[in-house]
Structure formats: C-alpha cells, structure tokens
Design a protein around this motif. Structure first.
Motif, mmCIF file in Angstrom:
data_model
loop_
_atom_site.group_PDB
_atom_site.id
_atom_site.type_symbol
_atom_site.label_atom_id
_atom_site.label_comp_id
_atom_site.label_asym_id
_atom_site.label_seq_id
_atom_site.Cartn_x
_atom_site.Cartn_y
_atom_site.Cartn_z
ATOM 1 N N UNK A 131 0.864 -1.169 0.000
ATOM 2 C CA UNK A 131 0.000 0.000 0.000
ATOM 3 C C UNK A 131 0.902 1.220 0.000
ATOM 4 N N UNK B 23 0.655 5.419 -0.538
ATOM 5 C CA UNK B 23 -0.385 6.456 -0.506
ATOM 6 C C UNK B 23 -1.741 5.751 -0.365
ATOM 7 N N UNK B 24 -2.681 5.970 -1.285
ATOM 8 C CA UNK B 24 -3.975 5.317 -1.071
ATOM 9 C C UNK B 24 -4.281 4.266 -2.126
ATOM 10 N N UNK C 61 -3.217 0.227 -3.940
ATOM 11 C CA UNK C 61 -2.602 -1.088 -3.785
ATOM 12 C C UNK C 61 -1.829 -1.438 -5.046
ATOM 13 N N UNK C 62 -0.653 -2.019 -4.872
ATOM 14 C CA UNK C 62 0.105 -2.505 -6.016
ATOM 15 C C UNK C 62 0.662 -3.872 -5.685
ATOM 16 N N UNK D 221 -10.806 8.558 -4.311
ATOM 17 C CA UNK D 221 -10.340 7.618 -3.297
ATOM 18 C C UNK D 221 -8.824 7.681 -3.159
ATOM 19 N N UNK D 222 -8.174 8.423 -4.073
ATOM 20 C CA UNK D 222 -6.717 8.470 -4.023
ATOM 21 C C UNK D 222 -6.205 9.872 -4.318
ATOM 22 N N UNK D 223 -6.677 10.838 -3.495
ATOM 23 C CA UNK D 223 -6.271 12.229 -3.668
ATOM 24 C C UNK D 223 -4.766 12.397 -3.583
ATOM 25 N N UNK D 224 -4.165 11.726 -2.592
ATOM 26 C CA UNK D 224 -2.761 11.974 -2.286
ATOM 27 C C UNK D 224 -1.851 11.684 -3.474
ATOM 28 N N UNK D 225 -2.250 10.734 -4.350
ATOM 29 C CA UNK D 225 -1.420 10.472 -5.524
ATOM 30 C C UNK D 225 -1.852 11.351 -6.695
ATOM 31 N N UNK E 167 -9.062 16.240 3.486
ATOM 32 C CA UNK E 167 -9.560 14.863 3.498
ATOM 33 C C UNK E 167 -9.666 14.320 4.916
ATOM 34 N N UNK F 37 -10.353 10.632 6.604
ATOM 35 C CA UNK F 37 -10.522 9.205 6.345
ATOM 36 C C UNK F 37 -10.887 8.457 7.613
ATOM 37 N N UNK G 252 -6.147 3.110 4.124
ATOM 38 C CA UNK G 252 -5.948 2.224 2.990
ATOM 39 C C UNK G 252 -5.026 1.056 3.320
ATOM 40 N N UNK G 253 -4.087 1.314 4.217
ATOM 41 C CA UNK G 253 -3.107 0.255 4.477
ATOM 42 C C UNK G 253 -3.698 -0.922 5.262
ATOM 43 N N UNK G 254 -4.854 -0.701 5.876
ATOM 44 C CA UNK G 254 -5.471 -1.806 6.608
ATOM 45 C C UNK G 254 -6.041 -2.828 5.641
ATOM 46 N N UNK G 255 -6.037 -4.076 6.092
ATOM 47 C CA UNK G 255 -6.593 -5.125 5.230
ATOM 48 C C UNK G 255 -8.086 -4.924 5.048
ATOM 49 N N UNK G 256 -8.545 -5.105 3.836
ATOM 50 C CA UNK G 256 -9.971 -4.959 3.593
ATOM 51 C C UNK G 256 -10.488 -6.149 2.791
ATOM 52 N N UNK H 100 -8.483 -7.425 -0.135
ATOM 53 C CA UNK H 100 -7.306 -8.241 0.172
ATOM 54 C C UNK H 100 -7.698 -9.679 0.445
ATOM 55 N N UNK I 72 -0.853 -1.940 -10.577
ATOM 56 C CA UNK I 72 -1.817 -1.454 -9.598
ATOM 57 C C UNK I 72 -2.958 -2.458 -9.468
ATOM 58 N N UNK I 73 -3.421 -2.677 -8.238
ATOM 59 C CA UNK I 73 -4.567 -3.559 -8.011
ATOM 60 C C UNK I 73 -5.792 -2.693 -7.716
#
Lengths: 70, 666
Positions: free
Chosen positions: A52, A54-55, A57-58, B92-96, B203, B205, B209-213, B216, B430-431
């Motif tokens: 993970x 930023x926001x 998944x890769x 869902x991915x402002x930071x990037x 933002x 949250x 995002x890093x938590x398993x969901x 995953x 990217x997934x």
C-alpha cells in the motif's frame, strides 16, 4: 532492511530505492514511492508482495521488493 | 472548443468520455485500458448546442512519461493547446492524483477538477471538503460519478465558464536545471509535500488504505500460490464452455434455422431466374454470409463474458498470477492482458501491448498475441468441431490450450533469436478495487462488437464470397466452367493446394482457397468453404463418406478428409497470421519492418510446422497406410527450411552476444 523482509501490516519509512534505472525511479516517485514516504506490505505472496503506497494497492515482484530499503 | 480529459490511469476518464459523447469506447477496471487519443463531439444534452469536443487521453501519473501511451497525454496537453482541461481525480486516491493535477495547473490552461468516484468515498466514509480543495487548487472542483452520469452537467458548465478565465497555479516549480536529476527530484519532493499538506486539510478518512480490507481477502484466494492458476483456468474454461456450448450453440442453431428459411425463400423467388444468377446469389452470396452470421451468437456471448471479466477488476490479478511463469520465457505479467484481450480480437490485444515498457517484451507480445484464437476464429473452430467431431467441447479447449503453449514456445524462440540476456526487470501493477461488473456495460460492449461482426460479414466477407463464387463459376475465357475444377478459382488456388497437401493429405484447391481468403479475415475460411462446397454439409469425414457410398449415394462437390487432417487444417488456419487488420496493428505497435516480417514469418512457420506434425504423426498412429510418403517428405522439407532459418538466426544472435561481451572485456 529490505521491503522483502517487512512485517505484514506494519508501516515503514522508505530509506532508499536501489536501482540504476532512472525512469523506473521517476515512475515509482510519481506513485509516491520514494525515500521519506511510508509504505506498508499488506501481504507477501509467492512472486512478490502486495503493498500500500499512498492510497493505492500494487503488486510488486521480489526483484523490486529487494530494491526498496526501509 | 476542445476539452481534454486527463488524469491518473483507471480514474474513469473513458467512462466519463462515453457518458459525455455517447460513444462506446472500451472501458475496464485496470490501469491502462486506453492507449490512444480519441475525439468526439459532446452530446447536446450537456452543452446547449455549443460546439464542444471532448478529447479522451490515456492515463498518466505525471507529466514525465513512463510508457509510450503516457507520452501521448503529456505531448497533447503541452503542444495542442486544448481550451480547457478536465482533470479527473480519483477521489479515493487524492494523495497520488493531485501530484499530476498541480503539474497540469502550471501549464496555464483553464482547468476544472472532476472529483470522480465520490460514491466509493461515501461508502468508505471518507469525506473531502470540496470548497476548501477548490480554494487550495485555485480552480473549480465538481463531484462526479461517471458510471451513473452524476455531476456531468455542472462539470461541463463549469468547464465552459472557466475557458475564458486565466488559470493560475497554486504551486510553482522553482527555476531548476531540468537535466539535473537531483534538482528535479528535490522540486518533485516539494510538490509532493505541497500536495500532502492539501490532503491533510481537506480529506478525512475513517478507514486507512493500508489496513486489510475485503479486496485483500479476495486477492488472498484469487492470487493464492496454489489456487491462482487453477482458478484462472476454470474461469477461462467457463467462458468458452458457456459461450460455445451451453448458451451460444442453442441460440446459433435457432438463428441458423431462420437464416436458412430466408435463403430458401430467396431461392424460391429466383426459381425462374437465370440459374447462374440464382446460384451466385443464393448459394454464393447468401449461403456464404449465413455460414458466417450463424456463429454470431457464440461470439457475442463470449464478448459479453469477457466484458464482465474486464469490468470486475480480475485482469490485474491474472497478470499477478501469471507473472512468474511469463518471466521464465522473458515476458512479464504485463503481457497477460494483451493475450486475454486477444481472445476477443487480436487488434485491440496487440494495441494493448503499448503499456509494456521494455521494447523487446512489447514487440514479442504483439507478435505472439495472434496465436490466441480470436472471436473471428470461433466460426472456424465450431465448423470443424461440428463437421468432424460431433461438436465436442475438447476441440475448442485444445485450440486455446495449443495457442497458449505456442505463445510460450514462441517467446522462447524470440529470446533466442534476439539474443536475450537475462537482466533485471521489475514488475509493478496497480490492483484496483473489485467492483460488481455492470451488466448494462457488458451488454453495450457485446452489441457494439456484435454489430462490428455483422458489418464485417456484410462487407469484407460478402465481397470475398462474391468474388469466390464468380471465380468458381467462370473459366479464364469467361465462359461458364463445366466443372468447378476448370474455374479461375481452381487454377489460382491449385498451386497453394500443393503446399497444403502435406497437411490435409489430399490435393484440394477448395481448402487452399479458403485458407488464402482466411488471411484477409478469418471468417472467410467458413464463407469460402460454404461457397465452394455448396453448403457446409458437403465437407465431411472420410468415414462418413464410406457409409454414404455404401448406401449408393453420390454427392457433387464433396470433399472428404480424415479427422486428423481436419484437425491439422484447422490448426494451420488458427496459428498462421490472423488477418490483414492484425498485421496492420502489429506494424503500428512494433514500428520496425524487420520485426513485422519476422513476426509474419514466425507465425507462418509455427502454424505450418504444428499442422504438419499433427497430420503426419496423427496419421502414422491412426492409419499409417494412408500416409503419402511424397507428401510427408515435401512437408518435412518445408519444415526443415523453417527450422534451419531459425537456427541460423539464433546462431547469429549468439555470435553477436559473444562479440558484445568480448568488447566489454577488452
């Protein structure tokens, strides 16, 4: 240590990206994968790991995971 | 006024473009679906009769291109001066996403941000302060959901209003030496920290995002070490089984019954007309086209299922699962997507190879993608499975499986010929989040491609059938040929039939003519056979022929080959170059005539070799007494030429590699 040895679910700070491939380095940068940023390994799989950054998944392969120092 | 749609890959640009213009461009849930620029007028409903043109561009993460399709985007916004930019930001991915946004704002082109996928954010309980974001960026921000067309009116209104304004940038890159890597990196770091500050402000949250969901959890199964490949195999098997056996065939049988009624009706109408004319029209033109259209349901059901697969997010996972295997033959998981798309049609499949960065890998992928049997080959497979193997499902499965094996072997050959040295290659993909595939989207995609199939049948195939029928009717002196063997078509096709002799075991100019027209478009194989044999029923198995002769029947224009020969002929048609369109696509992706000719040569060689061995070895096992020694030797000679050419090329490549190493050691 290398990203390959990271514990799943723990957030790490990237120290360095060890690659001579400048384009790849710049590409990873644009994804937000560069020294000083955080990275989390969501899970290790056979061919590499799911991360993970930023926001998003890769999936990255073991060779790339081996180039990321955390 | 031109409005350019820009943004990160998989942020929903093409979905929005389709909604705005009413087009039906390919969409899918992975990064890198769009690989070229598209332009279309925006629907009146959104623009009050103003002349607004939307320009859809491939996704990019930044202004510095990484792969060739990304450079299309940066070149376009820099050089072509669009009047307004709509920057589609994945909410869902402002930071990037905002990294690219701030770069675009510096161009000085009026801009509006479309905060897309805002529905997913509300599900994840992430909130974004839109007013604050707009203030920070210095441009209007509109919340949109392009899958349900929400916010598009406001978006276009804001864009038209904005087009007269001057755009200022919230972040300016300092004057730096752009060739100095460190300076550029420092400037980019500043940009990212500027973006991070904005994100912090706007933002909120709830779920990190890093938590398993749930995604995953699904990934853990679909990309599992042991289950990943079997699951993919089952999924593909179901796609073929459903489209070609369970659903497709019953509908096709029903359709063919109606089409034949139509053919008989036209035949009755022309009962008193010139027999030559009625034969041309009824047997030639209508018969040939019906033979092709009859397979439409199979192809359409398959397009529907593939569209569902592309929409749900599974494609990226397939790339992950197959990456280790493809790495072994010098390709990577990135090649998987072009191969899977090629199951529908090789042309977009070949174009999808553009997202592969490594040049050798990209060209190899474009060269090998046509080995995957495409939608146009389904009629050919089904025809032979029906005529010789009782519609057995294994025929189709075997053809796809052989296609995959040939891709692997072909990749190995290309490695050897190009003198591939194992070097470090990195794989990152990217997934995207899984989503429930839209049935409506899949339906639209199916109709779109089904329509294209009908148009092709009514144009190219119709034209070829007519030409074949005329050439079969007349002799060179333009008198009506007494037997088809004296016709123009027979004399032209006969030389080719000698080449086919080692594969089918009989000298048949009809089969040769079908194979040759098949290079124009694969459906032609079916159309031409239907024309030459007056309906496909006369293309039969030798065993059946014995039974029929036993009953004292005589059928004109009959052709009988053995089951093994049918299989070999089918494989020859499937694995030699697919069609002109695919070769054209190969040429535009490879950008090297050496590679294109190499590719065509490889496809011919491989197709011929496979077909030859299937026939010769198969016949030796089943009925050795029927194998023609001369034919077998001629075939062996042709195969030997191919093998020798390849070995010489490999030897040269090895020599070159050695020389290179020698130079570096000096």
């Amino acid at each position: 240590m290398k990203l390959i040895d990271a514990i799943e679910g723990q957030e790490y700070v990237i120290q360095d990206i060890e690659t001579d491939d400048e384009e790849l380095d710049a590409f990873l940068f644009s994804l937000g994968c560069y020294s000083g940023e955080t990275i989390t390994v969501v899970s290790h799989i056979k061919s590499g790991c799911v991360v993970s950054i930023k926001d998003a998944r890769y999936t990255i392969d073991n060779q790339l995971a081996d180039a990321i120092v955390i | 006024m031109r409005i350019a749609l820009t943004g990160n890959p998989n942020s929903g640009k093409t979905t929005m473009y389709n909604a705005l213009t009413g087009s039906n461009e390919k969409v899918g849930n992975w990064a890198g679906v769009t690989v070229s620029k598209k332009e279309q007028k925006i629907k009146n409903a959104y623009c009050n009769n103003q002349e607004l043109i939307a320009v859809d561009l491939p996704g990019a993460y930044s202004m510095s291109p990484f792969t060739s399709e990304e450079s299309i985007t940066s070149t376009y916004v820099k050089k072509e001066n669009p009047d307004v930019i709509i920057n589609i930001v994945d909410a869902t991915n402002l930071s990037r996403s905002l990294f690219f946004t701030t770069q675009l704002l510096e161009l000085g082109i009026p801009m509006v941000v479309a905060l897309n996928k805002s529905d997913i954010n509300s599900k994840k309980e992430t909130t974004i302060n839109v007013a604050e974001l707009s203030k920070q960026l210095g441009c209007p921000v509109i919340e949109t959901i392009s899958t349900s067309k929400q916010g598009l009116n406001e978006l276009i209104q804001a864009a038209t209003k904005q087009s007269t304004q001057k755009q200022t940038a919230p972040f300016h890159q300092k004057e730096i030496d752009l060739t100095n890597k460190n300076e550029v990196e420092n400037a980019d770091r500043e940009r990212f920290s500027f973006v991070n500050d904005i994100v912090k402000k706007v933002e909120h949250r709830k779920i990190q995002t890093k938590d398993k969901n749930i995604n995953d959890k699904i990934d853990a199964i679909l990309t599992n070490k042991w289950l990943g490949i079997p699951i993919f195999a089952v999924v593909m098997y179901l796609v073929f089984e459903i489209s070609q056996v369970w659903i497709g065939t019953p509908i096709a049988d029903w359709l063919v019954a109606y089409l034949e009624m139509f053919q008989a009706w036209v035949g009755d109408l022309l009962a008193n007309a010139n027999p030559l004319l009625s034969a041309l029209l009824v047997d030639g033109i209508i018969g040939g086209v019906i033979a092709v259209i009859g397979f439409l349901p199979l192809v359409m059901v398959m397009y529907f299922l593939i569209a569902l697969l592309e929409d749900c997010g599974y494609m990226s996972r397939v790339a992950v699962v197959l990456d280790p295997i493809f790495k072994k033959v010098g390709l990577s998981g990135k090649s998987v997507i072009p191969f899977v798309i090629s199951i529908g049609c090789a042309v977009p499949g070949i174009m999808a190879s553009r997202t592969i960065r490594n040049e050798r890998e990209r060209r190899a992928t474009a060269m090998l993608a046509p080995f995957m049997p495409c939608g146009a080959k389904i009629p050919v497979i089904s025809l032979f499975a029906g005529a010789f193997f009782n519609n057995a499902g294994w025929v189709s499965t075997l053809m796809y499986f052989t296609g995959i094996v040939l891709i692997f072997l072909g990749a190995l050959l290309i490695n050897k010929i190009t003198g591939y040295k194992a070097r470090k290659s990195f794989f990152i993909i990217e997934l995207p989040d899984y989503k429930i595939p839209s049935l409506w989207q899949a339906f639209k995609s199916m109709c779109n491609r089904g329509w294209a199939y009908i148009v092709k049948a009514a144009t190219i195939i119709l034209l070829c059938n007519t030409a074949v029928q005329i050439m079969q009717t007349f002799t060179w002196s333009f008198t009506v040929a007494e037997t088809a063997d004296a016709s123009i078509l027979a004399t032209i096709a006969t030389p080719f039939s000698y080449l086919l002799f080692p594969i089918v075991g009989v000298l048949s100019w009809q089969l040769a003519a079908a194979a040759v027209t098949g290079f124009i478009a694969k459906e032609n194989v079916v159309g031409t056979l239907a024309v030459c044999f007056v309906g496909l029923e006369n293309l039969i198995d030798t065993e059946e022929l014995v039974l029929m002769q036993g009953a004292g029947q005589e059928v004109a224009g009959i052709i009988a080959i053995t089951k093994i020969a049918a299989l070999a002929y089918l494989m020859f048609n499937l694995y030699t170059p697919p069609c002109f369109a695919a070769i054209g696509a190969m040429r535009s992706e490879m950008k090297s005539s050496k590679w294109v000719w190499g590719g065509i040569g490889l496809q011919f060689g491989v197709g011929y070799t496979v077909a030859y061995f299937v026939y010769t070895i198969g016949t030796l096992f089943t009925a050795p007494e029927t194998l023609n020694t001369v034919g077998a030797l001629v075939g062996l000679f042709i195969v030997a030429i191919f093998v020798i050419t390849i070995s010489v090329l490999i030897k040269n490549a090895n020599k070159k590699v050695k020389e290179e190493y020698a130079l570096t050691s000096k």
